[in-house]
Design an enzyme around this catalytic site. Structure first.
Site, short mmCIF file in Angstrom:
data_model
loop_
_atom_site.label_atom_id
_atom_site.label_comp_id
_atom_site.label_asym_id
_atom_site.label_seq_id
_atom_site.Cartn_x
_atom_site.Cartn_y
_atom_site.Cartn_z
N CYS A 200 0.86 -1.18 0.00
CA CYS A 200 0.00 0.00 0.00
C CYS A 200 0.89 1.24 0.00
O CYS A 200 1.93 1.25 0.67
CB CYS A 200 -0.87 -0.03 1.26
SG CYS A 200 -2.01 1.36 1.38
N HIS B 291 -9.01 -3.44 -2.89
CA HIS B 291 -8.07 -2.75 -1.99
C HIS B 291 -8.42 -1.26 -1.90
O HIS B 291 -8.50 -0.69 -0.81
CB HIS B 291 -6.64 -2.94 -2.52
CG HIS B 291 -5.58 -2.23 -1.73
ND1 HIS B 291 -4.56 -2.89 -1.06
CD2 HIS B 291 -5.36 -0.90 -1.49
CE1 HIS B 291 -3.78 -2.00 -0.46
NE2 HIS B 291 -4.24 -0.78 -0.71
N GLU B 292 -8.64 -0.64 -3.07
CA GLU B 292 -8.88 0.81 -3.08
C GLU B 292 -10.26 1.16 -2.52
O GLU B 292 -10.40 2.15 -1.79
CB GLU B 292 -8.74 1.37 -4.51
CG GLU B 292 -7.35 1.18 -5.11
CD GLU B 292 -6.22 1.72 -4.25
OE1 GLU B 292 -6.43 2.67 -3.47
OE2 GLU B 292 -5.10 1.17 -4.33
N HIS C 294 -10.31 1.35 1.13
CA HIS C 294 -9.78 2.60 1.70
C HIS C 294 -10.91 3.60 1.98
O HIS C 294 -10.80 4.42 2.89
CB HIS C 294 -8.79 3.26 0.72
CG HIS C 294 -7.37 2.80 0.89
ND1 HIS C 294 -6.67 2.94 2.06
CD2 HIS C 294 -6.52 2.23 0.01
CE1 HIS C 294 -5.44 2.46 1.90
NE2 HIS C 294 -5.32 2.02 0.67
ZN ZN Z 1 -3.67 1.12 -0.11
#
Ligand code: ZN
Length: 178
Positions: free
Chosen positions: A102, A144-145, A148
């Site tokens: 990340c 993953h994004e 966030h």
């Molecule tokens: Zn990340």
């Protein structure tokens, strides 16, 4: 162009739930400038995705640019898009474990299970509504994004914490580059 300062693991900005972007703002000069700067910041850091909380903005904006990087030289198909107000509307049952890192914590890598396929609804950088299905690495980047944007980090999803390693060990043991 300016590289935006990035928030790092431990910064509370990464744990907030990001707000939806009002659609009428997407075409504004200010927003378009932000998108450009995020793409620039991400590529300079050799990343494939960057979410707004990682530059201390609590809004539902992600930039994705999947192209070959130092760690994944054979990435394809190429994909470059802004992803606004995204929602995973469908996913496969099966998951696959793979390495993740990340841009908010460059120093470590860990193995994370992710769905192999996801269907995502979002608005692109032109404010057009999109619905697309992504698989494998692309699906991983979107998961993953999008995580966030709800304050979730990949380390929260590492199942086997003994897989976590420093970048140096990763380069030595997994990539074999040093
Ligand atoms: Zn990340």
């Amino acid at each position: 162009m300016r590289v935006l300062p990035r928030t790092q693991f431990g910064n509370p900005a990464l744990r907030k739930k990001a707000k939806r972007v009002p659609l009428k703002e997407i075409k504004s000069k200010k927003f378009q400038e932000l998108v450009k700067q995020m793409f620039y910041t991400m590529r300079r850091a050799d990343g494939v995705g960057l979410a707004a909380p990682q530059i201390d903005k609590s809004i539902q904006l992600v930039v994705v640019c999947i192209a070959p990087t130092k760690y994944r030289p054979n990435l394809k198909p190429p994909l470059k898009t802004a992803v606004i107000n995204p929602k995973i509307v469908k996913h496969s049952k099966e998951t696959v474990d793979d390495w993740e890192g990340c841009l908010s914590c460059m120093a470590i890598r860990g193995r994370v299970p992710r769905y192999t396929n996801v269907t995502v609804e979002y608005y692109d950088g032109l404010g057009e509504k999109q619905r697309a299905t992504f698989k494998d690495f692309h699906a991983r980047v979107f998961q993953h994004e999008i995580d966030h944007l709800s304050g979730v980090l990949y380390i929260d999803r590492v199942k086997d914490t003994t897989s976590i390693m420093t970048l140096q060990e990763f380069e030595k043991r997994i990539l074999g580059t040093i």
